[in-house]
Motif scaffolding. Structure first.
Motif, PDB file in Angstrom:
ATOM      1  N   VAL A   1       4.194   8.727  -5.353  1.00 18.03           N
ATOM      2  CA  VAL A   1       3.650   7.797  -4.371  1.00 18.03           C
ATOM      3  C   VAL A   1       4.750   7.434  -3.375  1.00 18.03           C
ATOM      4  CG1 VAL A   1       2.584   5.542  -3.990  1.00 18.03           C
ATOM      5  CG2 VAL A   1       2.033   6.852  -6.052  1.00 18.03           C
ATOM      6  N   GLN A   2       4.417   7.501  -2.106  1.00 15.92           N
ATOM      7  CA  GLN A   2       5.359   7.076  -1.070  1.00 15.92           C
ATOM      8  C   GLN A   2       4.941   5.711  -0.558  1.00 15.92           C
ATOM      9  OE1 GLN A   2       6.109   9.905   2.057  1.00 15.92           O
ATOM     10  NE2 GLN A   2       7.142   8.435   3.362  1.00 15.92           N
TER      11      GLN A   2
ATOM     12  N   ASP B   1      -4.421  14.132  -3.575  1.00 11.20           N
ATOM     13  CA  ASP B   1      -3.386  14.275  -2.557  1.00 11.20           C
ATOM     14  C   ASP B   1      -3.768  13.490  -1.297  1.00 11.20           C
ATOM     15  OD1 ASP B   1      -1.129  15.121  -1.228  1.00 11.20           O
ATOM     16  OD2 ASP B   1      -1.968  17.056  -0.662  1.00 11.20           O
ATOM     17  N   ARG B   2      -2.794  12.704  -0.803  1.00 13.07           N
ATOM     18  CA  ARG B   2      -2.918  11.869   0.395  1.00 13.07           C
ATOM     19  C   ARG B   2      -3.873  10.697   0.212  1.00 13.07           C
ATOM     20  NH1 ARG B   2       1.482  12.615   2.461  1.00 13.07           N
ATOM     21  NH2 ARG B   2       0.717  11.420   4.235  1.00 13.07           N
ATOM     22  N   ALA B   3      -4.244  10.381  -0.990  1.00 14.12           N
ATOM     23  CA  ALA B   3      -5.141   9.252  -1.241  1.00 14.12           C
ATOM     24  C   ALA B   3      -4.362   7.939  -1.139  1.00 14.12           C
ATOM     25  CB  ALA B   3      -5.777   9.367  -2.625  1.00 14.12           C
ATOM     26  N   PRO B   4      -4.984   6.887  -0.590  1.00 16.69           N
ATOM     27  CA  PRO B   4      -4.317   5.579  -0.514  1.00 16.69           C
ATOM     28  C   PRO B   4      -4.343   4.885  -1.877  1.00 16.69           C
ATOM     29  CG  PRO B   4      -6.524   5.436   0.398  1.00 16.69           C
ATOM     30  CD  PRO B   4      -6.298   6.893   0.070  1.00 16.69           C
TER      31      PRO B   4
ATOM     32  N   SER C   1       0.848  -1.182   0.000  1.00 13.77           N
ATOM     33  CA  SER C   1       0.000   0.000   0.000  1.00 13.77           C
ATOM     34  C   SER C   1       0.889   1.238   0.000  1.00 13.77           C
ATOM     35  CB  SER C   1      -0.919   0.005   1.228  1.00 13.77           C
ATOM     36  OG  SER C   1      -0.138  -0.015   2.417  1.00 13.77           O
ATOM     37  N   GLY C   2       0.402   2.322  -0.572  1.00 13.26           N
ATOM     38  CA  GLY C   2       1.173   3.554  -0.648  1.00 13.26           C
ATOM     39  C   GLY C   2       0.247   4.753  -0.503  1.00 13.26           C
ATOM     40  N   THR C   3       0.841   5.929  -0.503  1.00 17.20           N
ATOM     41  CA  THR C   3       0.084   7.169  -0.348  1.00 17.20           C
ATOM     42  C   THR C   3       0.527   8.163  -1.406  1.00 17.20           C
ATOM     43  OG1 THR C   3      -0.023   6.805   2.044  1.00 17.20           O
ATOM     44  CG2 THR C   3      -0.536   9.016   1.235  1.00 17.20           C
ATOM     45  N   LEU C   4      -0.436   8.735  -2.110  1.00 18.09           N
ATOM     46  CA  LEU C   4      -0.126   9.796  -3.066  1.00 18.09           C
ATOM     47  C   LEU C   4       0.277  11.056  -2.309  1.00 18.09           C
ATOM     48  CD1 LEU C   4      -3.017   9.357  -5.641  1.00 18.09           C
ATOM     49  CD2 LEU C   4      -0.592   9.116  -6.132  1.00 18.09           C
ATOM     50  N   THR C   5       1.343  11.666  -2.745  1.00 16.82           N
ATOM     51  CA  THR C   5       1.805  12.904  -2.126  1.00 16.82           C
ATOM     52  C   THR C   5       2.524  13.730  -3.171  1.00 16.82           C
ATOM     53  OG1 THR C   5       3.066  13.817  -0.269  1.00 16.82           O
ATOM     54  CG2 THR C   5       3.983  11.893  -1.369  1.00 16.82           C
TER      55      THR C   5
END
Length: 358
Positions: free
Chosen positions: A216-217, A282-285, A55-59
């Motif tokens: 993506v982080q 932004d900040r979406a999984p 899993s990651g997070t958009l940033t």
């Protein structure tokens, strides 16, 4: 072909084979004709890949370690105008106002630390010259500035006057210490820490900024760090189940422990081939699949075709064109979890053969 790191997912393969009947002396018996089974699958040749799914997070991309750029105020007075979260600020724009005096954003990596005036030299002067040239203020002033020049010359002074006139600053021909904030490029305001109407204190942060490029982080387990490398292909599944390609841009060097967590992870940053596909998220999984190993032209069978052979190892049961069934010992290579296939060594097994599957 990518790195030929041959990965055998022993635990996964063993779990699949655990349900199969262990073949004893039957693999030593001559093959006999039997009815052709209905459940068979072909031996195929093609590309196999090993992947890591996380899993990651958009940033939004910022500093190499993922933290935002600090926006540090150097003007004294009262904040009379501030940017909003999410605002995009280009080089040469007014970033905020102190006592209604504009504070500009200019491009550069060296923070402002002094007044810039005629006769000075340095890296901060070079980035001022580069900004004045990039914005076209030297042309408007009828001069030509070398963007690599580190000297504040009369050309710099003339171009700076054009900038000051355009942005409502006094036409002094010098850049006061508090009149500018140097940032690496055009930015997006991530958070505003100053308060409208509050005191503007020199040396205090007023905001945090990132670039305009989304990425993506991903938090990798430290054991996975050696498997992932910059440039590895990735596929990101966005909200709405839309899948977009990308690649690993960089890896963090220091393990981190997230708030509320006890296990350390290593950050990895994945760039998107088309960043606009994730605009507004932004900040979406998201779900990220990183291809860590790839083997071209590999002979493979479904992992469910594997059976345990007497004495150890693995075999597959092949159905010959005349209906005979025989066991063929195989050596295993890359395990493709996404495709459910495993690479097998050639021998008595050929592309197009059919193997028994459950």
């Amino acid at each position: 072909m990518k790195r030929r790191t041959w990965v055998l997912a022993t635990t996964t393969v063993a779990a699949v084979v655990a349900g199969a009947v262990l073949i004893g002396s039957r693999d030593k018996e001559p093959a006999t004709a039997r009815d052709t089974p209905t459940n068979t699958a072909p031996v195929q040749r093609g590309t196999l890949t090993a992947e890591i799914s996380q899993s990651g997070t958009l940033t939004y991309r910022a500093q190499p370690n993922g933290s935002p750029y600090p926006v540090v105020n150097q003007a004294g007075g009262t904040y009379t105008a501030l940017p909003t979260d999410g605002a995009e600020v280009a080089c040469g724009d007014v970033l905020y106002r102190v006592d209604d005096r504009p504070v500009l954003a200019l491009c550069g990596t060296v923070p402002a630390y002094r007044e810039l005036r005629s006769g000075l030299t340095g890296h901060d002067v070079r980035q001022l010259n580069a900004s004045l040239h990039a914005l076209g203020h030297d042309t408007a002033a009828g001069v030509a500035i070398n963007p690599d020049d580190n000297a504040f010359t009369w050309r710099t002074q003339q171009a700076l006057r054009v900038l000051q006139h355009a942005k409502g600053l006094q036409l002094t021909g010098r850049l006061a210490f508090g009149d500018v904030v140097f940032l690496p490029g055009s930015v997006r305001i991530a958070a505003v820490t100053g308060a409208l109407g509050g005191p503007a204190q020199p040396g205090a942060p007023v905001a945090q900024a990132t670039s305009n490029t989304i990425e993506v982080q991903v938090a990798l387990d430290p054991s996975q760090q050696g498997e992932v490398n910059p440039g590895d292909a990735a596929r990101v599944t966005l909200p709405g189940n839309r899948s977009v390609p990308g690649k690993v841009d960089r890896l963090g060097r220091v393990a981190q422990v997230a708030t509320g967590q006890t296990a350390a992870t290593v950050p990895a940053y994945v760039s998107l081939d088309d960043p606009t596909a994730a605009r507004g998220l932004d900040r979406a999984p998201v779900l990220v699949r990183i291809t860590t190993t790839e083997v071209d032209n590999a002979l493979s069978v479904p992992v469910t075709a594997l059976v345990g052979a007497a004495g150890g190892g693995y075999a597959v049961e092949v159905v010959r064109p005349d209906g005979r069934r025989e066991l063929v010992a195989v050596g295993l290579g890359l395990f493709d979890a996404a495709g459910g296939r495993v690479q097998v060594e050639e021998g008595a097994l050929r592309e197009g053969d059919r193997v028994v599957v459950p």
